[in-house]
Design a protein around this motif. Structure first.
Motif, PDB file in Angstrom:
ATOM      1  N   GLY A   1       0.784  -1.222   0.000  1.00 42.38           N
ATOM      2  CA  GLY A   1       0.000   0.000   0.000  1.00 42.38           C
ATOM      3  C   GLY A   1       0.819   1.276   0.000  1.00 42.38           C
ATOM      4  N   ASP A   2       2.109   1.174   0.198  1.00 44.88           N
ATOM      5  CA  ASP A   2       3.025   2.312   0.120  1.00 44.88           C
ATOM      6  C   ASP A   2       3.828   2.155  -1.167  1.00 44.88           C
ATOM      7  OD1 ASP A   2       6.030   3.189   0.607  1.00 44.88           O
ATOM      8  OD2 ASP A   2       4.754   4.484   1.841  1.00 44.88           O
ATOM      9  N   PRO A   3       3.853   3.165  -2.044  1.00 44.02           N
ATOM     10  CA  PRO A   3       4.532   3.010  -3.336  1.00 44.02           C
ATOM     11  C   PRO A   3       6.007   2.594  -3.214  1.00 44.02           C
ATOM     12  CG  PRO A   3       3.232   5.024  -3.323  1.00 44.02           C
ATOM     13  CD  PRO A   3       3.198   4.475  -1.919  1.00 44.02           C
ATOM     14  N   TYR A   4       6.713   3.131  -2.230  1.00 38.31           N
ATOM     15  CA  TYR A   4       8.126   2.784  -2.051  1.00 38.31           C
ATOM     16  C   TYR A   4       8.282   1.311  -1.646  1.00 38.31           C
ATOM     17  CZ  TYR A   4      12.854   2.826  -0.102  1.00 38.31           C
ATOM     18  OH  TYR A   4      14.159   2.532   0.204  1.00 38.31           O
ATOM     19  N   ILE A   5       7.548   0.890  -0.649  1.00 39.57           N
ATOM     20  CA  ILE A   5       7.612  -0.504  -0.191  1.00 39.57           C
ATOM     21  C   ILE A   5       7.115  -1.447  -1.283  1.00 39.57           C
ATOM     22  CG2 ILE A   5       6.704  -2.166   1.498  1.00 39.57           C
ATOM     23  CD1 ILE A   5       8.775  -0.256   2.691  1.00 39.57           C
ATOM     24  N   ASP A   6       6.044  -1.071  -1.980  1.00 37.92           N
ATOM     25  CA  ASP A   6       5.534  -1.913  -3.067  1.00 37.92           C
ATOM     26  C   ASP A   6       6.586  -2.100  -4.158  1.00 37.92           C
ATOM     27  OD1 ASP A   6       3.151  -2.149  -1.688  1.00 37.92           O
ATOM     28  OD2 ASP A   6       2.069  -0.712  -2.955  1.00 37.92           O
ATOM     29  N   ALA A   7       7.325  -1.035  -4.486  1.00 36.88           N
ATOM     30  CA  ALA A   7       8.384  -1.141  -5.504  1.00 36.88           C
ATOM     31  C   ALA A   7       9.498  -2.067  -5.035  1.00 36.88           C
ATOM     32  CB  ALA A   7       8.938   0.247  -5.835  1.00 36.88           C
ATOM     33  N   ILE A   8       9.882  -1.944  -3.780  1.00 36.98           N
ATOM     34  CA  ILE A   8      10.919  -2.825  -3.237  1.00 36.98           C
ATOM     35  C   ILE A   8      10.444  -4.273  -3.239  1.00 36.98           C
ATOM     36  CG2 ILE A   8      12.116  -3.460  -1.097  1.00 36.98           C
ATOM     37  CD1 ILE A   8      12.425  -0.432  -0.582  1.00 36.98           C
ATOM     38  N   ASN A   9       9.235  -4.492  -2.795  1.00 35.14           N
ATOM     39  CA  ASN A   9       8.714  -5.864  -2.756  1.00 35.14           C
ATOM     40  C   ASN A   9       8.628  -6.482  -4.147  1.00 35.14           C
ATOM     41  OD1 ASN A   9       8.479  -5.964   0.030  1.00 35.14           O
ATOM     42  ND2 ASN A   9       6.354  -5.275   0.041  1.00 35.14           N
ATOM     43  N   ALA A  10       8.365  -5.680  -5.165  1.00 34.55           N
ATOM     44  CA  ALA A  10       8.230  -6.199  -6.525  1.00 34.55           C
ATOM     45  C   ALA A  10       9.576  -6.476  -7.206  1.00 34.55           C
ATOM     46  CB  ALA A  10       7.424  -5.214  -7.373  1.00 34.55           C
TER      47      ALA A  10
END
Length: 177
Positions: A61-70
């Motif tokens: 749900g956080d763009p930064y964390i979502d990018a890292i997770n992806a």
């Protein structure tokens, strides 16, 4: 291709547990998110993988964390068990494994300076160090390049960026003797 090591550092040189003291505000978060688009994958040592996957993998749900997770992650490890979080193990000789990734044009980012950096420096694999200094003194904790053999490494400041919160990002290109 490229290997950039990016790490958060306190004014007194501490790099351990930056989530407890780093001044990571909206401007720094947006800058980091924008920079992630420059890389194909993360490079992590096993301890960093274990810490970050526990903290970040369950979040969304956080763009930064979502990018890292992806993003794909390459893990320098002697044990390939229990790897998830879009990760693959780099077992065996880390220098030749990471060199092969770079030869395959994989643009890598590594968060934090750790014991793995001794191999990276010995193999002349790091192209740039980005140090983000937070205007705080931590006092105790692992220091920048602690237990890392920096023999033959030279750094040349090539750029800097000041964040509104007083943090400063310094870009250092590497040269090897």
């Amino acid at each position: 291709m490229t290997l950039v090591v990016s790490t958060l550092v306190s004014l007194d040189g501490v790099v351990e547990s930056p989530w407890q003291w780093a001044m990571f505000d909206d401007a720094a978060r947006q800058h980091s998110l924008d920079e992630l688009a420059s890389y194909d994958a993360f490079l992590l040592g096993r301890r960093a993988y274990d810490d970050l996957s526990r903290s970040w993998a369950p979040l969304s749900g956080d763009p930064y964390i979502d990018a890292i997770n992806a993003m794909p992650k390459w893990i320098v490890t002697h044990r390939a068990d229990d790897l998830g979080w879009n990760s693959r193990a780099l077992t065996g000789d880390p220098i030749s494994s990471i060199a092969a990734l770079k030869e395959a044009s994989v643009r890598l980012i590594k968060y934090g300076v750790s014991d793995v950096d001794t191999d990276l420096i010995r193999g002349r694999l790091v192209d740039r160090y980005d140090f983000i200094y937070s205007p705080t003194a931590v006092g105790a904790g692992r220091r920048l390049f602690e237990n890392v053999d920096t023999t033959g490494l030279s750094l040349s400041l090539t750029d800097s960026l000041r964040f509104p919160n007083g943090a400063v990002k310094l870009h250092y290109e590497t040269a090897y003797a």
